[in-house]
Structures are given as C-alpha cells and as structure tokens.
Design an enzyme around this catalytic site. Structure first.
Site, short mmCIF file in Angstrom:
data_model
loop_
_atom_site.label_atom_id
_atom_site.label_comp_id
_atom_site.label_asym_id
_atom_site.label_seq_id
_atom_site.Cartn_x
_atom_site.Cartn_y
_atom_site.Cartn_z
N TRP A 175 0.85 -1.15 0.11
CA TRP A 175 0.01 0.03 -0.03
C TRP A 175 0.82 1.21 0.07
CZ3 TRP A 175 -4.57 -1.04 3.88
CH2 TRP A 175 -5.29 -1.93 3.60
N LYS A 176 2.31 1.16 0.09
CA LYS A 176 3.03 2.44 0.23
C LYS A 176 2.44 3.09 1.19
CE LYS A 176 3.44 1.95 -5.02
NZ LYS A 176 4.91 1.63 -5.58
N GLU A 230 11.86 1.73 -3.68
CA GLU A 230 11.32 3.21 -3.07
C GLU A 230 12.68 3.39 -2.09
OE1 GLU A 230 7.16 2.96 -3.29
OE2 GLU A 230 7.13 3.10 -5.31
N GLU A 233 11.46 -6.69 -9.14
CA GLU A 233 10.77 -5.44 -9.41
C GLU A 233 11.39 -4.45 -10.21
OE1 GLU A 233 7.09 -4.96 -6.57
OE2 GLU A 233 8.83 -3.70 -5.79
N GLY A 244 5.01 1.85 -10.63
CA GLY A 244 4.02 3.12 -10.36
C GLY A 244 4.19 4.05 -11.74
N GLY A 259 1.59 -2.70 -6.00
CA GLY A 259 1.57 -1.40 -5.54
C GLY A 259 -0.07 -0.66 -5.42
N GLY A 260 -0.08 0.07 -6.50
CA GLY A 260 -1.31 1.05 -6.78
C GLY A 260 -2.49 0.33 -6.84
C1 PEP Z 1 4.93 -1.73 -5.66
O1 PEP Z 1 5.16 -0.73 -4.94
O2 PEP Z 1 5.95 -2.80 -5.13
C2 PEP Z 1 4.72 -1.92 -6.99
C3 PEP Z 1 4.96 -2.79 -7.92
O3 PEP Z 1 4.06 -0.88 -7.33
P1 PEP Z 1 3.12 -0.71 -8.70
O4 PEP Z 1 2.11 -1.85 -8.66
O5 PEP Z 1 2.09 0.54 -8.44
O6 PEP Z 1 3.86 -0.44 -9.91
#
Ligand code: PEP
Length: 249
Positions: free
Chosen positions: A10-11, A97, A167, A173, A234-235
């Site tokens: 969820w960041k 991040e 990743e 993102g 993530g998002g």
């Molecule tokens: C993440 O935060 O690990 C990620 C993969 O983000 P997103 O899916 O938004 O690219």
C-alpha cells in the site's frame, strides 16, 4: 508446485479507518481464493487494524520495512519484535523506493532480511534494475549483483523461508509493465543464481513474485508464465475490487 503469493504494497496510503473499510469489501471477494496466499502490506500505523480486520481469514499482513536491530537508538525505525507484536507475519525488504529515496543498499537489505528471519517474519526481498541499467544491457548483471550481495550470504535454512520479488524500477508506479516474457527471463536469471548459491531443490522451491504496474487486466498473462510465482502489487492493491480481481486472476 509453488503456491502463488499475491501481495499488495500500500506504500504510504490509508489510515486505520480506511484499512478497516478496505477489508470490509475485500474479505468476501477472496473468501474462496485458496489457490494462493494473500499478503497485504500497509503502512506501520495500519498493521494492528489490518490484523484485526483479517482475523479468522487466510489473509496475511506484512510490514513494508524492518529495522536490522532488535531495539536501540534508531529513530524512525520499527523493529521485528514490534512488527510481530501487531500480528503481522511478513515484511517487504529492499523495495526500490527504499533503495532510491532512503539509501537502502544490498548490505542493509541483507541485514534487514536476517532480522526478519530472526524474529520469525517472512521477508519479501526485492531486486530489480533501473531504466538506464536495462537500456544499457545490464539487467542481468544488476539483478545478479543484488542477489549475490543481498541474498546469497543467507544460510540455506534462511533462504528456504524467503520470498523474492523481481521489481524492475522502470515499471513501478509508471504504468509500464514488463511483458510476461521479459519478467520471466529475469526470474530465470534469479533462479539460476539461487541454484548456484543454494542448490537445485532450494532454487526450485523459492517463490519469485513479479512487481511493477500489475493491474487486473495484465495479471492473468503474467501469472500464465510458469516462472512467475505471484505478484507484488502497489497502486492497484489499494482498491478492494481491483486487487481481488488480481488475486483471482
Ligand atoms: C510496488 O509498490 O511494489 C509496485 C510494484 O508498485 P506498482 O504496482 O504501483 O507499480
């Protein structure tokens, strides 16, 4: 057979009240999703609310980071025992991040991973190349170096307990997803490194998740790759219906 892990990061989004609202909607949508393990990683301040909201379900809760020390003068850090005390069972380590904005290195990733294991948490250890590294043909070298410095020094018994997330930083993102083939190629590189460091059996067993702009409309194609053992989202994990449709790819 490696059981898929569908994880959400969820960041820095949602309060405890919003966490409760999310699970109210999400729980019934995944009540029969026994084909996979579901892990949601909210901010630290939501962990207790999230654990309470998934009580009696198979959904697991994880932190987004963990201190390498048990306690001490580390302002702003949260330790393994503190995370365990909330009822969380997992933690992300080395998210790009954290590497990009907060000085995380392969060495600190290793220390945090070892701390997670010491306190009985399952670490989801992230690796991945930046755009300029991919464009200059260094993806394999970068992911290999991250593996060798951040993961390979673990003991075999520790390695058997971790999850790895590939990743690519350029896909996080940004709305740019690695194609299933691109992702699977790098997963093979990581698995080959695992084989070299820990042997075939351990490498065949470790689950490697893909993360980077996973959405309801691309999850199925990614999950169709035998090399992809789950996703770190993530998002798209912030929306209960959207994340449930990824879980139920
Ligand atoms: C993440 O935060 O690990 C990620 C993969 O983000 P997103 O899916 O938004 O690219």
């Amino acid at each position: 057979m490696r059981k898929p892990v569908m994880a959400g990061n969820w960041k820095m989004y949602k309060t405890p009240a919003e966490t409760a609202q999310f699970f109210e909607k999400f729980r019934p949508l995944v009540a029969n999703s026994s084909h996979c393990e579901i892990v949601i990683c909210p901010p630290f301040t939501d962990l207790a609310a999230a654990v309470a909201a998934v009580k009696g379900t198979a959904i697991r809760i994880g932190a987004q980071n963990i201190a390498w020390a048990k306690e001490g003068a580390f302002t702003g850090e949260i330790s393994g025992p503190m995370i365990v005390d909330t009822g969380a069972t997992h933690t992300i380590v080395g998210h790009s991040e954290r590497r990009q904005y907060f000085g995380e290195t392969d060495e600190t990733v290793l220390k945090r991973t070892q701390a997670a294991l010491d306190f009985g948490l399952t670490p989801i250890v992230c690796v991945g190349e930046r755009l300029e590294e991919r464009e200059s043909g260094r993806t394999e070298a970068v992911c290999t170096a991250q593996f060798l410095r951040g993961i390979a020094p673990l003991a075999a018994a520790q390695f058997a307990k971790i999850l790895i997330a590939y990743e690519p930083v350029w896909a996080i993102g940004t709305g740019k997803t690695a194609t299933p083939d691109i992702a699977a190629d790098v997963h093979r590189v990581i698995r080959a490194q695992a084989r070299e460091a820990f042997g075939k059996e351990a490498a065949d067993a470790v689950r490697i998740l893909y993360g980077g702009s996973v959405k309801p409309d691309n999850a199925r194609a990614l999950m169709a790759q035998p090399e992809i053992d789950g996703v770190l989202v993530g998002g798209a994990s912030l929306d209960p219906a959207g994340f449930a449709s990824i879980v139920n790819f």
